[in-house]
Design a protein around this motif. Structure first.
Motif, PDB file in Angstrom:
ATOM      1  N   TYR A   1       5.694  -3.592 -16.373  1.00  0.00           N
ATOM      2  CA  TYR A   1       5.014  -3.537 -15.086  1.00  0.00           C
ATOM      3  C   TYR A   1       4.189  -2.257 -15.018  1.00  0.00           C
ATOM      4  CZ  TYR A   1       8.394  -7.047 -13.480  1.00  0.00           C
ATOM      5  OH  TYR A   1       9.154  -8.181 -13.330  1.00  0.00           O
ATOM      6  N   LYS A   2       3.087  -2.317 -14.277  1.00  0.00           N
ATOM      7  CA  LYS A   2       2.328  -1.104 -13.985  1.00  0.00           C
ATOM      8  C   LYS A   2       1.822  -1.189 -12.555  1.00  0.00           C
ATOM      9  CE  LYS A   2      -2.141  -2.590 -15.756  1.00  0.00           C
ATOM     10  NZ  LYS A   2      -3.248  -2.278 -16.639  1.00  0.00           N
ATOM     11  N   GLY A   3       1.667  -0.020 -11.940  1.00  0.00           N
ATOM     12  CA  GLY A   3       1.212  -0.007 -10.560  1.00  0.00           C
ATOM     13  C   GLY A   3       1.082   1.394 -10.005  1.00  0.00           C
ATOM     14  N   LEU A   4       1.200   1.481  -8.676  1.00  0.00           N
ATOM     15  CA  LEU A   4       0.951   2.731  -7.969  1.00  0.00           C
ATOM     16  C   LEU A   4       2.072   3.061  -6.987  1.00  0.00           C
ATOM     17  CD1 LEU A   4      -2.795   2.186  -7.023  1.00  0.00           C
ATOM     18  CD2 LEU A   4      -1.917   3.734  -8.779  1.00  0.00           C
ATOM     19  N   LEU A   5       2.310   4.357  -6.825  1.00  0.00           N
ATOM     20  CA  LEU A   5       3.187   4.834  -5.767  1.00  0.00           C
ATOM     21  C   LEU A   5       2.400   4.840  -4.461  1.00  0.00           C
ATOM     22  CD1 LEU A   5       4.886   7.957  -7.355  1.00  0.00           C
ATOM     23  CD2 LEU A   5       6.070   5.991  -6.385  1.00  0.00           C
ATOM     24  N   ASP A   6       2.987   4.310  -3.422  1.00  0.00           N
ATOM     25  CA  ASP A   6       2.379   4.365  -2.092  1.00  0.00           C
ATOM     26  C   ASP A   6       3.128   5.447  -1.329  1.00  0.00           C
ATOM     27  OD1 ASP A   6       1.454   4.067   0.482  1.00  0.00           O
ATOM     28  OD2 ASP A   6       1.718   1.886   0.540  1.00  0.00           O
ATOM     29  N   THR A   7       2.620   6.677  -1.421  1.00  0.00           N
ATOM     30  CA  THR A   7       3.289   7.825  -0.808  1.00  0.00           C
ATOM     31  C   THR A   7       2.980   7.951   0.683  1.00  0.00           C
ATOM     32  OG1 THR A   7       1.471   9.279  -1.446  1.00  0.00           O
ATOM     33  CG2 THR A   7       3.339   9.113  -2.970  1.00  0.00           C
ATOM     34  N   LEU A   8       2.065   7.137   1.184  1.00  0.00           N
ATOM     35  CA  LEU A   8       1.767   7.175   2.615  1.00  0.00           C
ATOM     36  C   LEU A   8       2.810   6.413   3.420  1.00  0.00           C
ATOM     37  CD1 LEU A   8      -2.102   6.718   2.502  1.00  0.00           C
ATOM     38  CD2 LEU A   8      -0.780   8.830   2.713  1.00  0.00           C
ATOM     39  N   ARG A   9       3.549   5.534   2.745  1.00  0.00           N
ATOM     40  CA  ARG A   9       4.632   4.791   3.393  1.00  0.00           C
ATOM     41  C   ARG A   9       5.891   5.640   3.381  1.00  0.00           C
ATOM     42  NH1 ARG A   9       4.785  -0.962   3.423  1.00  0.00           N
ATOM     43  NH2 ARG A   9       6.807  -0.509   4.317  1.00  0.00           N
ATOM     44  N   LYS A  10       6.673   5.552   4.403  1.00  0.00           N
ATOM     45  CA  LYS A  10       7.972   6.220   4.461  1.00  0.00           C
ATOM     46  C   LYS A  10       9.019   5.184   4.771  1.00  0.00           C
ATOM     47  CE  LYS A  10       6.225  10.212   3.683  1.00  0.00           C
ATOM     48  NZ  LYS A  10       5.930  10.439   2.325  1.00  0.00           N
ATOM     49  N   PRO A  11       9.938   4.889   3.887  1.00  0.00           N
ATOM     50  CA  PRO A  11      10.095   5.521   2.580  1.00  0.00           C
ATOM     51  C   PRO A  11       8.996   5.103   1.613  1.00  0.00           C
ATOM     52  CG  PRO A  11      11.674   3.738   2.824  1.00  0.00           C
ATOM     53  CD  PRO A  11      10.975   3.872   4.142  1.00  0.00           C
ATOM     54  N   VAL A  12       8.874   5.879   0.532  1.00  0.00           N
ATOM     55  CA  VAL A  12       7.854   5.641  -0.489  1.00  0.00           C
ATOM     56  C   VAL A  12       8.081   4.277  -1.127  1.00  0.00           C
ATOM     57  CG1 VAL A  12       7.025   6.439  -2.740  1.00  0.00           C
ATOM     58  CG2 VAL A  12       7.500   8.082  -0.920  1.00  0.00           C
ATOM     59  N   ILE A  13       6.975   3.585  -1.406  1.00  0.00           N
ATOM     60  CA  ILE A  13       7.000   2.259  -2.029  1.00  0.00           C
ATOM     61  C   ILE A  13       6.308   2.362  -3.398  1.00  0.00           C
ATOM     62  CG2 ILE A  13       6.131  -0.113  -1.858  1.00  0.00           C
ATOM     63  CD1 ILE A  13       8.194   0.337   0.233  1.00  0.00           C
ATOM     64  N   LEU A  14       6.886   1.719  -4.398  1.00  0.00           N
ATOM     65  CA  LEU A  14       6.275   1.599  -5.719  1.00  0.00           C
ATOM     66  C   LEU A  14       5.865   0.147  -5.890  1.00  0.00           C
ATOM     67  CD1 LEU A  14       5.537   2.675  -8.516  1.00  0.00           C
ATOM     68  CD2 LEU A  14       7.943   2.444  -9.169  1.00  0.00           C
ATOM     69  N   ARG A  15       4.550  -0.097  -5.947  1.00  0.00           N
ATOM     70  CA  ARG A  15       4.003  -1.454  -6.044  1.00  0.00           C
ATOM     71  C   ARG A  15       3.477  -1.666  -7.463  1.00  0.00           C
ATOM     72  NH1 ARG A  15       3.041  -2.905  -0.596  1.00  0.00           N
ATOM     73  NH2 ARG A  15       2.897  -1.098   0.764  1.00  0.00           N
ATOM     74  N   MET A  16       4.027  -2.691  -8.145  1.00  0.00           N
ATOM     75  CA  MET A  16       3.648  -2.924  -9.533  1.00  0.00           C
ATOM     76  C   MET A  16       3.411  -4.409  -9.787  1.00  0.00           C
ATOM     77  SD  MET A  16       6.225  -0.311 -11.455  1.00  0.00           S
ATOM     78  CE  MET A  16       7.663  -0.973 -10.651  1.00  0.00           C
ATOM     79  N   VAL A  17       2.677  -4.674 -10.872  1.00  0.00           N
ATOM     80  CA  VAL A  17       2.412  -6.043 -11.293  1.00  0.00           C
ATOM     81  C   VAL A  17       2.825  -6.170 -12.754  1.00  0.00           C
ATOM     82  CG1 VAL A  17       0.010  -5.613 -11.949  1.00  0.00           C
ATOM     83  CG2 VAL A  17       0.715  -7.901 -11.263  1.00  0.00           C
TER      84      VAL A  17
END
Length: 148
Positions: free
Chosen positions: A117-133
């Motif tokens: 999987y690869k993706g991005l950390l969404d640090t603007l969300r609390k708690p932090v979300i890691l979104r990957m495909v």
């Protein structure tokens, strides 16, 4: 007291130039980000069924990069993953069965062995979300939430 526009303009230009010089040393660091991956991560969306625990190594904070060793703990098994991060970009993969056996002698790394999987950390969300495909199947995604 009357101010001279030429003197004021010269002072502002001098101030701007001196700020530019002081930022020059730090300019290479702007935009580099090292996230604190500690804590457990919960699956919000995706095929995995366990909790993820991240360990970070080989961090280069001047570049915002590092390596990840991850355990997915399910009620019945523990699966091993490895990965990297580059600022907010994250890549992870389940070890293949052969890679897992070489590490701890266990013959299988579960139904997702070899899946990446690869993706991005969404640090603007609390708690932090890691979104990957999934890198082999764009219809398969994995979303992890840090902490509870």
């Amino acid at each position: 007291m009357k101010s001279n526009p030429s003197v004021l303009l010269a002072a502002l230009l001098l101030l701007a130039a001196s700020c530019g010089d002081s930022l020059g040393d730090l300019g290479g660091l702007v935009g580099n980000y090292v996230h604190n991956f500690s804590n457990q991560w919960e699956v919000v969306k995706g095929k995995p069924t366990g909790l993820f625990f991240f360990n970070v190594s080989d961090v280069d904070s001047s570049k915002g990069t590092g390596n990840l060793a991850i355990n997915e703990n399910t009620p019945a098994e523990t699966y091993l993953l490895r990965g990297t991060f580059d600022n907010l970009k994250v890549s992870i993969h389940y070890l293949t069965d052969a890679e897992r056996k070489a590490i701890d002698g266990i013959d299988t790394n579960g139904p997702l062995a070899g899946t990446a999987y690869k993706g991005l950390l969404d640090t603007l969300r609390k708690p932090v979300i890691l979104r990957m495909v999934n890198t082999a199947d764009g219809t398969d995604s994995l979303v992890l939430k840090q902490g509870f």
